[in-house]
Design an enzyme around this catalytic site. Structure first.
Site, PDB file in Angstrom:
ATOM      1  N   ARG A 126       1.131  -1.335  -0.385  1.00  0.00           N
ATOM      2  CA  ARG A 126       0.007   0.209   0.211  1.00  0.00           C
ATOM      3  C   ARG A 126       1.058   1.161   0.186  1.00  0.00           C
ATOM      4  O   ARG A 126       0.093   2.348   0.498  1.00  0.00           O
ATOM      5  CB  ARG A 126      -0.820  -0.136   1.355  1.00  0.00           C
ATOM      6  CG  ARG A 126      -2.327  -1.456   0.961  1.00  0.00           C
ATOM      7  CD  ARG A 126      -3.406  -0.894   2.323  1.00  0.00           C
ATOM      8  NE  ARG A 126      -3.755  -1.911   2.805  1.00  0.00           N
ATOM      9  CZ  ARG A 126      -4.624  -2.133   3.913  1.00  0.00           C
ATOM     10  NH1 ARG A 126      -3.953  -1.494   4.886  1.00  0.00           N
ATOM     11  NH2 ARG A 126      -5.560  -3.138   3.551  1.00  0.00           N
ATOM     12  N   ARG A 180      -3.063   7.225   1.409  1.00  0.00           N
ATOM     13  CA  ARG A 180      -3.659   7.319   1.670  1.00  0.00           C
ATOM     14  C   ARG A 180      -2.560   8.393   2.733  1.00  0.00           C
ATOM     15  O   ARG A 180      -2.921   9.605   3.084  1.00  0.00           O
ATOM     16  CB  ARG A 180      -4.844   7.349   2.649  1.00  0.00           C
ATOM     17  CG  ARG A 180      -5.797   7.009   1.414  1.00  0.00           C
ATOM     18  CD  ARG A 180      -7.293   7.049   2.423  1.00  0.00           C
ATOM     19  NE  ARG A 180      -7.787   5.298   3.356  1.00  0.00           N
ATOM     20  CZ  ARG A 180      -8.263   4.425   3.694  1.00  0.00           C
ATOM     21  NH1 ARG A 180      -9.214   5.569   4.293  1.00  0.00           N
ATOM     22  NH2 ARG A 180      -8.027   3.284   4.628  1.00  0.00           N
ATOM     23  N   ARG A 194      -7.065  11.485  -5.601  1.00  0.00           N
ATOM     24  CA  ARG A 194      -7.595  11.048  -5.077  1.00  0.00           C
ATOM     25  C   ARG A 194      -8.427  11.360  -5.596  1.00  0.00           C
ATOM     26  O   ARG A 194     -10.014  10.678  -5.752  1.00  0.00           O
ATOM     27  CB  ARG A 194      -8.211  10.358  -3.677  1.00  0.00           C
ATOM     28  CG  ARG A 194      -8.932   9.895  -3.394  1.00  0.00           C
ATOM     29  CD  ARG A 194      -9.446   8.732  -3.781  1.00  0.00           C
ATOM     30  NE  ARG A 194     -10.828   7.610  -3.859  1.00  0.00           N
ATOM     31  CZ  ARG A 194     -11.730   7.497  -3.536  1.00  0.00           C
ATOM     32  NH1 ARG A 194     -11.881   8.952  -4.622  1.00  0.00           N
ATOM     33  NH2 ARG A 194     -12.728   6.988  -3.346  1.00  0.00           N
ATOM     34  N   ASP A 231      -7.119  -2.442  -6.699  1.00  0.00           N
ATOM     35  CA  ASP A 231      -6.972  -3.237  -5.463  1.00  0.00           C
ATOM     36  C   ASP A 231      -7.334  -4.357  -6.383  1.00  0.00           C
ATOM     37  O   ASP A 231      -8.120  -5.453  -7.467  1.00  0.00           O
ATOM     38  CB  ASP A 231      -8.727  -3.028  -6.095  1.00  0.00           C
ATOM     39  CG  ASP A 231      -9.519  -2.915  -4.435  1.00  0.00           C
ATOM     40  OD1 ASP A 231      -9.021  -2.590  -3.146  1.00  0.00           O
ATOM     41  OD2 ASP A 231     -10.307  -3.478  -4.487  1.00  0.00           O
ATOM     42  N   TYR A 270     -15.345 -11.204   0.167  1.00  0.00           N
ATOM     43  CA  TYR A 270     -16.021 -10.325  -0.236  1.00  0.00           C
ATOM     44  C   TYR A 270     -17.082 -10.300  -0.640  1.00  0.00           C
ATOM     45  O   TYR A 270     -18.229 -10.066  -0.353  1.00  0.00           O
ATOM     46  CB  TYR A 270     -15.213  -9.408  -0.829  1.00  0.00           C
ATOM     47  CG  TYR A 270     -13.796  -8.734   0.361  1.00  0.00           C
ATOM     48  CD1 TYR A 270     -14.137  -7.781   0.834  1.00  0.00           C
ATOM     49  CD2 TYR A 270     -12.822  -8.987   0.573  1.00  0.00           C
ATOM     50  CE1 TYR A 270     -13.301  -6.806   1.927  1.00  0.00           C
ATOM     51  CE2 TYR A 270     -11.668  -8.873   0.999  1.00  0.00           C
ATOM     52  CZ  TYR A 270     -11.965  -8.026   2.574  1.00  0.00           C
ATOM     53  OH  TYR A 270     -11.047  -7.442   3.037  1.00  0.00           O
TER      54      TYR A 270
END
Length: 336
Positions: free
Chosen positions: A19, A23, A32, A69, A144
């Site tokens: 990652r 962020r 973003r 992702d 998921y």
């Protein structure tokens, strides 16, 4: 990094972070905002290249990982996927009767923006910077798809697997086949290495771990190696504990990603079989100071005389100060 994955010892060890485009970086947050949704960012080659390169330009990491992702795979198979701020991914839960209808006809067409991102990255990155492609492992992606969101113990997927074993096996096979095809296309677009993320392998009992984690990943590795035998594959079965010991042998992966709970004594044993990657606790990076220095030093003291790729034991968290990343890079790079 490629030398390490061949089993060589490099000093200082190559360094990147899971990652690493994310962020915690102010430049990522600005990009973003321009993207719209998170998936729009993943599917926009201009913006995906921009954010992938941001940590390389700032820190000079030895490897760059494609910005995408793991859930683009079910999305490309026709399942609705969206990301909500504060909630993470949201999917329509798949029912057993819907699994056979998963549509792979336009799979690669849907993922063409990702392949274009990889092609552009390989053209822009320095030759010495390894480009990593990736996918989610079938078990983790399936969790998921079944629950429709992340859960603490993936109970919905475990229960589904027990109640609907044939349907669940079919889902894992569909995901394995399409994930292998996805990785092969990433390699053809320019990826030097691919990594398989099994973020939820630690919630399973022993027979389920073998059936849901080991066997599908071994299937992916076989398919990738049949086409690209010399491309390294890193496996990251987070939370596998003692099962790390046999994971490389059973799956055929090249490098073994370790989470931060793996004892360094065990990591040292695992180096005898090939490269290991990890395994700094991401919260040491958040804390900085002595906690960070002690964590980095312990890993380098125990593992730097074997094939090591220095990394975190999971992805960097959004609250991590940039200055702490700079400090970590300096600590690792100054080690001889």
């Amino acid at each position: 990094m490629l030398d390490v994955l061949k089993g060589e010892t490099v000093s200082p060890p190559p360094l990147w972070m899971m990652r690493q485009a994310g962020r915690y970086l102010p430049e990522y947050r600005e990009t973003r905002k321009r993207a719209g949704s998170f998936l729009d960012l993943c599917y926009d080659p201009d913006l995906a290249v921009e954010v992938t390169l941001q940590p390389i330009e700032r820190f000079g990491f030895d490897a760059s990982i494609l910005f995408s992702d793991i859930l683009v795979v079910p999305n490309a198979l026709g399942r609705e996927v969206r990301f909500e701020e504060g909630h993470g991914p949201i999917l329509k839960p798949i029912a057993a009767r819907e699994i056979a209808a998963l549509n792979g006809e336009t799979f690669h067409v849907n993922l063409e923006p990702v392949y274009e991102t990889v092609r552009r990255l390989r053209a822009k990155l320095p030759d010495e910077t390894t480009l990593i492609g990736f996918c989610g492992a079938p078990w983790t992606v399936a969790t998921y798809m079944i629950a429709g969101h992340g859960t603490p113990d993936q109970g919905p997927a475990r229960l589904f697997a027990y109640r609907e074993p044939e349907a669940f096996a079919r889902l894992l096979k569909i995901l394995a086949d399409h994930s292998a095809a996805y990785l092969i296309r990433q390699i053809e677009a320019g990826a030097d290495v691919v990594q398989i993320f099994d973020s939820w392998s630690g919630v399973l009992d022993e027979p389920s771990f073998e059936a849901f984690c080991v066997e599908p990943v071994a299937d992916i590795v076989r398919q990738v190696k049949a086409v690209h035998p010399d491309v390294p594959v890193i496996g990251f079965p987070k939370g596998a504990g003692e099962r790390y010991r046999d994971y490389r042998k059973k799956t055929g992966i090249t490098g073994l990603g370790l989470d931060w709970t793996v004892p360094l004594s065990m990591a040292r044993e695992l180096q005898g079989e090939g490269a290991v990657q990890g395994n700094l606790d991401p919260l040491r990076l958040v804390a900085g100071g002595k906690a960070l220095a002690d964590g980095v030093d312990a890993i380098l003291r125990r593992l730097s005389d074997g094939p090591l790729i220095f990394n975190l034991g999971h992805g960097i968290t959004p609250e991590t100060p940039v200055a702490h990343v700079e400090a970590m890079v300096k600590m690792v790079r100054s080690r001889r």
